[in-house]
Each structure stands twice: as structure tokens, then as C-alpha cells.
Design an enzyme around this catalytic site. Structure first.
Site, PDB file in Angstrom:
ATOM      1  CG  HIS A 160      -0.304   0.039   2.364  1.00 37.45           C
ATOM      2  ND1 HIS A 160      -0.041  -0.986   3.367  1.00 37.45           N
ATOM      3  CD2 HIS A 160       0.056   1.339   3.099  1.00 37.45           C
ATOM      4  CE1 HIS A 160       0.721  -0.313   4.266  1.00 37.45           C
ATOM      5  NE2 HIS A 160       0.627   0.971   4.469  1.00 37.45           N
ATOM      6  CG  ASP A 191      -0.080  -4.361   3.118  1.00 35.41           C
ATOM      7  OD1 ASP A 191       0.520  -3.462   1.677  1.00 35.41           O
ATOM      8  OD2 ASP A 191      -0.425  -3.641   3.879  1.00 35.41           O
ATOM      9  CB  SER A 269       3.454   1.552   6.198  1.00 41.29           C
ATOM     10  OG  SER A 269       2.351   1.711   6.822  1.00 41.29           O
TER      11      SER A 269
END
Length: 477
Positions: A160, A191, A269
Site C-alpha cells: 500500500h 501487502d 509502514s
């Protein structure tokens, strides 16, 4: 008599060991063993303590001569640790294995400090497609996240973080240069995304991160990244709170995941999570934001990461995680087990529905009882043995397979046990949950626009519908 007359006053003292004696002129060898070249080291378990047996003199003790201001320091004793840092930027394990890249040792507690120079900051420019108007794209926006260097000149980050990317750049710690990166593969389900940099200058002085084993509960973890609140690298620490099958929000799948209590904020992230040995045990990717929850973050564990890397190396592309393509229910109710013809010693789960697009639809049927998968018995609650004292959902066994692998499944149908050998494939839903980063396809004919149905398209249409209805509702009220 005058010569032998005793003088009044104190009696002269005899020389004691504490008083310096007269010594002959020093030779060149005496300078080596002079007091000025000796450093006093406190007594330790490895040092030899030298004491004197002479009795303590009476009166005030004599002061010892002062040492020079800058005596020559002795080299410190070596400190044993799991690995040691070498001048060429590699870490050699003393226990027989290679350590993580650029590992350092904390001399106070002999603790391995993670390699922060391998953590990079990822800058991405996104251009999201317009699913309602598929021939257009939405306005560009930029974001920043984290990543880290692995072997073979590659960089890992979250999927993402580079979704609908137009341009991706990375910057090393302590550098002011952004290097253009190329996206090699994107794994939407897990992911994870893999990048590389063609500029050789980027790889100078950077050592790859080594992966560790799956941690246990209460193991210490350190999350490194570039979250909001500043521009420099950030370090947060915590422990492993839970290990189970988690819901991956971005990929709309359920895979193995770690729950930690370290702070994971926007920008973390893609950053690595290190254990106390300096090895990477996961990738930070999402957190739980709820008024009743605090410090709940989630990390992609090493089995999922290794599956993504090996899938790319084997097929030169990401093929995905296979699934069975069934919906099942627990068989904990004894009356339900009796109605399905199960014996008291039999355990398993009941198939409620089989996905018509899955290859298992030609073999498995509704109301079948799945007893085992690849020889591992499934409990009535759908769990299988995981580690000592732990159980996990049997979908973990399926996720360890690769697309194209075969698996043995034992089912109970009409009180008869049947064995099937099923070839696993990646999940293909009738309405895809995502487009894997690709823009939607469309076809225009006679003024009509046709496009494929997907969850992002339905979500976009719902948003447009709410935007059109909401003002009318406000006016009516």
C-alpha cells in the site's frame, strides 16, 4: 657522652614498605616498569588482585604519587557477544551462523543493536484511477513510508506504500540524495512490495538485513522507520503480544501475523521489526485504532515474507497465496456432529459453501466434513497444532503452499471417509477485491461505457451516490 646523649623528641622511625627507598640510578629498562606507565584497574573476576602482607604503619598514611594527566590507556578486555562487527561492514556470528547486516554490540548489556543504516525512507507519487470514469485518473498525491535493504540489491516495503505509483524514490539514512527506484513486484494479498535501485552509488556502504525465526510470545521487538512527527529515523520497542491468523486490510485476505505493543504510526509502514539479536522478524504494516484499544500494532512475520520472496525468485513474478475456496463452520456442537454422522473420536469442520470459481468445486461438496489437511488433523474449532502449547487456524497450512502445489485432503461424506488430492491455485473471486494496482479496463460502444465489476468500482459508485444524495437530504431536513 655528648655524642651518645639522646636527643629529646620523637623516636626516629624505621623505613616501612609504604615509604619509598633509595634506589640506584635507573636504567633504560626501568622506564618500562615505572609507576607512570601502569594504570590501576579495579578488581574484577578476571583480574588478579595483588596485596601486601606488611603491617599497616601507624599515623597518617602517606599519599601515593599522582599519575600523569593523560596516561597511556590499556586496551579494554574483549566482550563476548552473539556477533561481532567487522571493518568491512559485515557481521560474523561467533556461534557458527552469519549475523545481520551491519550489526553492532552494546558493550553495557552485550545486546545486539539492529542495523539502522539498512532502513530507508520511501517517497512515492500516487495517481489513483477513477473507477467511475475509467478513462481518467484522479489528482496526484504523495506519501512517505519506510523500507529496508535485503540481499541481491533489493528493498522491501509495503504494497500500500507504492499502490498506484507513478514515481518511487528512496533515501538512505544520513543522506540528502533521493534515488529513483524500480518496482519489481507487488504482493497485494500479503501487502509486500519489492523494489530495486539501478544507481550503484546507493548500494555503497549498505549491508542487507538478515531474517530471523518466528518469535515467541513476550519476545522483545524493535520497530525502526520514518513515522510522522519528524524527518529522522525513529525507534520504538515492545514485545510480541499475540501470534495468530490476522485479517490483512489492504489485501482482503487472512494470513499469519504478529501483534505487538510497540507504537506503529503513519509512516512506519514497510519498516523492519528486529529481535534482540538484530535480525528482522517482520514488517510493520497496520495498527488498530479504537477508543477501547491502545498500542496494538501488527507485523508481517518472516514466514509470509519468505513466501513472497521465494515465490518471486521461483516464478520471476508474484503468483499469490493459494486458498481452498470454501466457507466452513465449527463442529463444536455434539448434536450437530451426531447429525452429520461423525464418530466420537472424529473431529473436523463442515463445509458450508464451495466457491464456484475455485478448482475444489469439482471435488468438494457442501456439508462435507474436512477431517485433515496434508495429514494434519483438524479440530472441531478449525485449529491445528502450531507450536508447543499453541494452536492456529488450519488456513495457515494452506498459506504455506504455493500456487500449483498439490495437497491431500481427507473428508467425511455420508459417514464414509474419502481422500482427495487437490491442486491448489490462487483465489479468483467472481468480483475481485482489488485490481492488483492496475487501472480498470473499459469498452465504449454506441455511447455506452462497459467496465469490469470490482470492489473498488462498487466503493467508488457508493461514494459518488452518497455525495449526490447527502446534500438533498440536508435540504429536505
Amino acid at each position: 657522652m655528648g655524642d651518645t646523649k639522646r636527643k629529646r623528641g620523637r623516636k626516629p622511625k624505621n623505613p616501612t614498605p609504604s615509604q619509598p627507598l633509595q634506589s640506584p640510578p635507573s636504567s633504560p629498562l626501568d622506564d618500562v616498569f615505572s609507576l607512570s606507565n601502569v594504570e590501576i584497574i579495579p578488581s574484577t573476576s578476571s583480574a588478579v588482585e595483588i596485596t601486601t602482607t606488611a603491617s599497616r604503619p601507624r599515623g597518617r598514611p602517606k599519599k601515593l604519587p599522582k599519575l600523569p594527566d593523560n596516561p597511556d590507556p590499556l586496551p579494554p578486555p574483549p566482550i563476548l557477544s552473539p556477533c561481532r562487527h567487522v571493518s568491512n561492514g559485515t557481521a560474523i556470528g561467533l556461534g557458527g551462523g552469519s549475523g545481520g547486516g551491519e550489526l553492532a554490540v552494546d558493550p553495557i548489556g552485550a545486546r545486539v543493536v539492529p542495523a539502522m543504516d539498512a532502513v530507508v525512507k520511501v517517497f512515492c507519487v500516487h495517481t489513483e484511477p477513477n473507477f467511475s470514469l475509467p478513462w481518467q485518473r484522479k489528482r496526484q498525491y504523495s506519501s512517505s513510508s519506510s523500507g529496508f535493504v535485503i540481499s541481491r540489491r533489493r528493498v522491501l516495503t509495503n504494497a500500500h506504500s507504492v499502490e498506484h505509483y507513478t514515481q518511487v524514490k528512496v533515501k538512505k539514512r544520513g543522506s540528502d540524495t533521493k534515488y529513483l527506484a524500480t518496482v519489481l513486484s507487488i504482493g497485494t494479498e500479503c501487502d509486500i512490495a519489492m523494489l530495486t535501485v539501478n544507481d550503484d552509488e546507493f548500494w555503497k556502504g549498505v549491508s542487507p538485513v538478515e531474517f530471523g525465526e518466528l518469535p515467541a510470545l513476550q519476545d522483545a521487538v524493535t520497530v525502526v522507520g520514518y513515522p510522522i512527527g519528524g524527518d529522522t529515523i525513529s525507534v520504538t520497542s515492545g514485545v510480541v503480544s499475540r501470534i495468530e491468523i490476522l485479517s490483512y486490510v489492504h489485501g482482503s485476505t487472512e494470513l499469519l501475523g504478529l501483534q505487538i505493543d510497540a507504537a506503529i504510526n503513519s509512516g512506519n509502514s514497510g519498516g523492519p521489526a528486529f529481535n534482540d539479536k538484530g535480525n528482522c522478524v517482520g514488517i510493520a504494516f497496520q495498527s488498530l485504532k479504537h477508543e477501547d484499544a491502545e498500542n496494538i500494532g501488527y507485523v508481517i512475520p518472516t514466514p509470509v515474507i519468505q513466501h513472497f520472496i521465494q515465490d518471486y525468485e521461483k516464478n520471476e513474478a508474484y503468483t499469490g497465496f493459494p486458498i481452498l475456496g470454501i466457507e466452513w463452520q465449527k463442529m463444536e456442537n455434539p448434536d450437530l456432529r451426531k447429525a452429520m454422522g461423525m464418530k466420537p473420536e472424529q473431529k473436523g469442520v463442515r463445509i458450508r459453501r464451495v466457491d464456484p470459481t475455485a478448482p475444489e468445486s469439482g471435488v468438494l461438496k457442501s456439508s462435507d466434513i474436512v477431517l485433515s489437511f496434508d495429514g494434519v488433523d483438524i479440530a472441531n474449532d478449525g485449529t491445528v497444532p502450531f507450536r508447543h502449547g499453541e494452536r492456529i487456524g488450519f488456513s495457515y497450512l494452506v498459506s504455506q503452499k504455493y500456487a500449483g502445489d498439490s495437497s491431500a485432503i481427507k473428508v467425511l461424506r455420508s459417514s464414509a471417509i474419502l481422500n482427495f488430492n487437490i491442486k491448489l491455485t490462487s483465489h479468483r473471486r467472481l468480483i475481485p477485491a482489488h485490481n492488483k494496482g492496475r487501472p480498470p479496463s473499459y469498452y465504449i460502444i454506441a455511447g455506452f461505457v462497459f467496465t469490469t465489476v470490482s470492489v473498488p468500482y462498487l466503493r467508488s459508485e457508493v461514494c459518488c451516490l452518497l455525495q449526490n444524495i447527502l446534500p438533498v437530504t440536508i435540504i429536505i431536513k
